[in-house]
Design an enzyme around this catalytic site. Structure first.
Site, PDB file in Angstrom:
ATOM      1  N   SER A 197       0.843  -1.189   0.000  1.00  0.00           N
ATOM      2  CA  SER A 197       0.000   0.000   0.000  1.00  0.00           C
ATOM      3  C   SER A 197       0.880   1.240   0.000  1.00  0.00           C
ATOM      4  O   SER A 197       1.954   1.258   0.623  1.00  0.00           O
ATOM      5  CB  SER A 197      -0.898   0.034   1.237  1.00  0.00           C
ATOM      6  OG  SER A 197      -1.587   1.280   1.323  1.00  0.00           O
ATOM      7  N   TYR A 237      -2.064  -1.173  10.114  1.00  0.00           N
ATOM      8  CA  TYR A 237      -2.191  -1.571   8.710  1.00  0.00           C
ATOM      9  C   TYR A 237      -0.863  -1.396   7.986  1.00  0.00           C
ATOM     10  O   TYR A 237      -0.423  -2.283   7.243  1.00  0.00           O
ATOM     11  CB  TYR A 237      -3.281  -0.732   8.049  1.00  0.00           C
ATOM     12  CG  TYR A 237      -3.543  -1.068   6.598  1.00  0.00           C
ATOM     13  CD1 TYR A 237      -4.204  -2.240   6.247  1.00  0.00           C
ATOM     14  CD2 TYR A 237      -3.127  -0.212   5.577  1.00  0.00           C
ATOM     15  CE1 TYR A 237      -4.450  -2.556   4.908  1.00  0.00           C
ATOM     16  CE2 TYR A 237      -3.372  -0.508   4.253  1.00  0.00           C
ATOM     17  CZ  TYR A 237      -4.033  -1.684   3.921  1.00  0.00           C
ATOM     18  OH  TYR A 237      -4.266  -1.978   2.601  1.00  0.00           O
TER      19      TYR A 237
END
Length: 242
Positions: free
Chosen positions: A138, A151
């Protein structure tokens, strides 16, 4: 049609669906995997086959080695082998670190880190020569946004797994890369975010919009097919966010 075969984890929704449909449009046979209900996966298979492609669906928990190896068994039985594995399966739960539930932390690590590890481990043992493993990182790994600490920690682990594994499959003509999407208009990204937050994030890229699943699928298509000299990389697909 080509003789290449792909497995797409999390292939029934969001980016996974776009990836499944793009690879099928490239002539690759696709095993669409899912972890929950089968209806969305069946819808993806129908869309692909109606367009003239080849696809089947199968369920698996990406964190369980026996279930992941069973996916490769299905792909080999249905299509004759496995050439591409795309690891789009993932979950995201946001919170300031001080308030983050450890249950949420464990859930994200189980899918995003253990799942990536298990799928990668199985893939590199059974991918054919000329194969490609594509993990999902990401762009938030380098953006340091509040509430993303857990995350990001998981996705940073994916970056490390990807770079090292590319070295470990030396001599086998298998590429290992990761795609790192920026803000992309999927349910995973949009869920729970106020409109003003979404608009702010959309304005970050010089192109001044959110990414679309097809934008990410385009990069996966490149890494899955012609990109034989791109290896051990984390490819940022984010419209220019720095």
């Amino acid at each position: 049609m080509t003789d290449r075969v792909a497995i797409v984890t999390g292939g029934s929704g969001g980016i996974g669906r776009a990836v499944s449909e793009r690879l099928a449009a490239d002539g690759i046979s696709v095993l669409v995997t899912f972890s929950g209900g089968s209806q969305r996966a069946d819808d993806v298979v129908t869309a692909i086959t109606d367009a003239g492609g080849r696809a089947v669906a199968a369920r698996a928990d990406v964190a369980e080695p026996a279930e992941v190896n069973a996916l490769l068994d299905v792909a080999e039985a249905e299509f004759g082998g496995v050439d591409v594995v795309v690891n789009t399966a993932g979950i995201m739960r946001l919170s300031p670190l001080a308030q983050l539930s450890l249950d949420d932390l464990d859930a994200m690590y189980r899918v995003n880190v253990r799942g990536t590890f298990v799928v990668s481990q199985a893939a590199v043992q059974r991918l054919r020569s000329g194969g490609a493993l594509i993990n999902f990182s990401s762009s938030v790994v380098k953006l340091a946004l509040p509430t993303y600490s857990a995350y990001v920690a998981g996705k940073a682990a994916v970056d490390g797994i990807t770079r090292i594994l590319a070295q470990e499959v030396r001599g086998r003509d298998i590429t290992v890369n990761a795609v790192a999407p920026g803000p992309t208009a999927t349910p995973l990204f949009l869920d729970g975010k106020p409109t003003e937050v979404v608009e702010h994030l959309a304005a970050q890229a010089p192109l001044e919009r959110l990414g679309e699943p097809k934008d990410i699928a385009e990069a996966v298509s490149f890494l899955a097919g012609p990109a034989r000299w791109v290896n051990g990389q984390v490819v940022y697909v984010n419209g220019g966010i720095v």
